[in-house]
Design an enzyme around this catalytic site. Structure first.
Site, PDB file in Angstrom:
ATOM      1  N   SER A   1     -20.952   1.679 -56.464  1.00  0.00           N
ATOM      2  CA  SER A   1     -21.987   2.648 -56.118  1.00  0.00           C
ATOM      3  C   SER A   1     -21.526   4.004 -56.614  1.00  0.00           C
ATOM      4  O   SER A   1     -20.321   4.222 -56.854  1.00  0.00           O
ATOM      5  CB  SER A   1     -22.188   2.688 -54.597  1.00  0.00           C
TER       6      SER A   1
ATOM      7  N   TYR B   1     -18.347   3.206 -45.808  1.00  0.00           N
ATOM      8  CA  TYR B   1     -19.018   2.659 -46.991  1.00  0.00           C
ATOM      9  C   TYR B   1     -18.378   3.200 -48.263  1.00  0.00           C
ATOM     10  O   TYR B   1     -18.073   2.424 -49.183  1.00  0.00           O
ATOM     11  CB  TYR B   1     -20.501   2.993 -46.949  1.00  0.00           C
TER      12      TYR B   1
END
Length: 241
Positions: free
Chosen positions: A134, A147
């Site tokens: 990401s 995350y």
């Protein structure tokens, strides 16, 4: 046996995983689709496809699915290590159980998936690992603490694997998208974080389609084996951060 090699995808029931399954299938590849939501994968009705209910935290489930698919279609030439979850929240309010889930799926699940195909690719001296990270694996964002940590892990492991596998002609490609129109918000339980995310997303007129990521993956995969795109970082044009 199919003329084109077998493609395997975890997290294939939605989002970028689903889009990749459609793109590679349309290009003539048989596919092994793995996710927890079996019916969603079956509903895609892709030809030359094996769908298996797999939780990437269970390495034996992945190995069993890989063995079955390779018996039917030959060796896996590309594994999309895609399954992941985003439990975004203010770290002081977030239940530690959400940390556990992200760490188990986004880090241990990554290693379990790689392990299922690594030796075979090395023996054949051919193969491609697409590693789903990401933009949050390149920089940090509010309410993304754990995350981001899991996605920084993907970047670190991928760099190490790339160096390790280069002499075997096995490619490692990191995918680092920004905001994409997927079901990622379904994993956000913190109402304040969810509201802020939606506000920021609306401010840039939403995310890009997962098919754009899948198209880039197919183009990257189709390069000669000796040519490697080390990282794909794609965001909406209006996403500045």
């Amino acid at each position: 046996m199919n003329a084109k090699p077998l493609i395997a995808i975890t997290g294939a029931s939605s989002g970028i995983g689903e889009a990749a399954a459609k793109a590679f299938c349309a290009a003539g590849h048989p596919t092994l689709l793995m996710a927890r939501r079996l019916e969603r994968m079956k509903a895609l009705a892709l030809p030359n496809s094996i769908c298996r209910q797999v939780d990437v935290r269970d390495r034996e489930q992945i190995k069993d699915a890989v063995r079955e698919a390779e018996a039917a279609f030959g060796p896996i030439d590309m594994m999309f290590v895609n399954a992941g979850i985003a439990r975004l929240a203010d770290i002081s309010r977030q239940p530690p159980e959400e940390w556990d889930e992200m760490i188990d799926i986004n880090t241990k699940g990554v290693m379990n998936t790689v392990h299922a195909v690594l030796s075979g690719m090395m023996e054949r001296r051919c193969g491609t690992l697409f590693m789903m990270s990401s933009i949050a694996g390149r920089k940090v964002y509010p309410d993304h603490t754990v995350y981001c940590g899991t996605k920084f892990f993907v970047h670190g492991v991928s760099e190490s694997l790339r160096e390790y596998l280069a002499p075997y002609d096995v490619r490692v490609v990191v995918i680092s998208p920004g905001i994409v129109e997927t079901e990622v918000l379904n994993g956000v339980n913190d109402p304040i974080t969810l509201a802020n995310y939606r506000t920021n997303k609306a401010a840039i007129d939403g995310g890009i389609g997962p098919e754009h990521v899948a198209d880039l993956m197919l183009q990257t995969y189709n390069l000669p084996q000796r040519a490697l795109v080390q990282e794909i970082c794609i965001t909406p044009t209006r996403q500045k951060y």
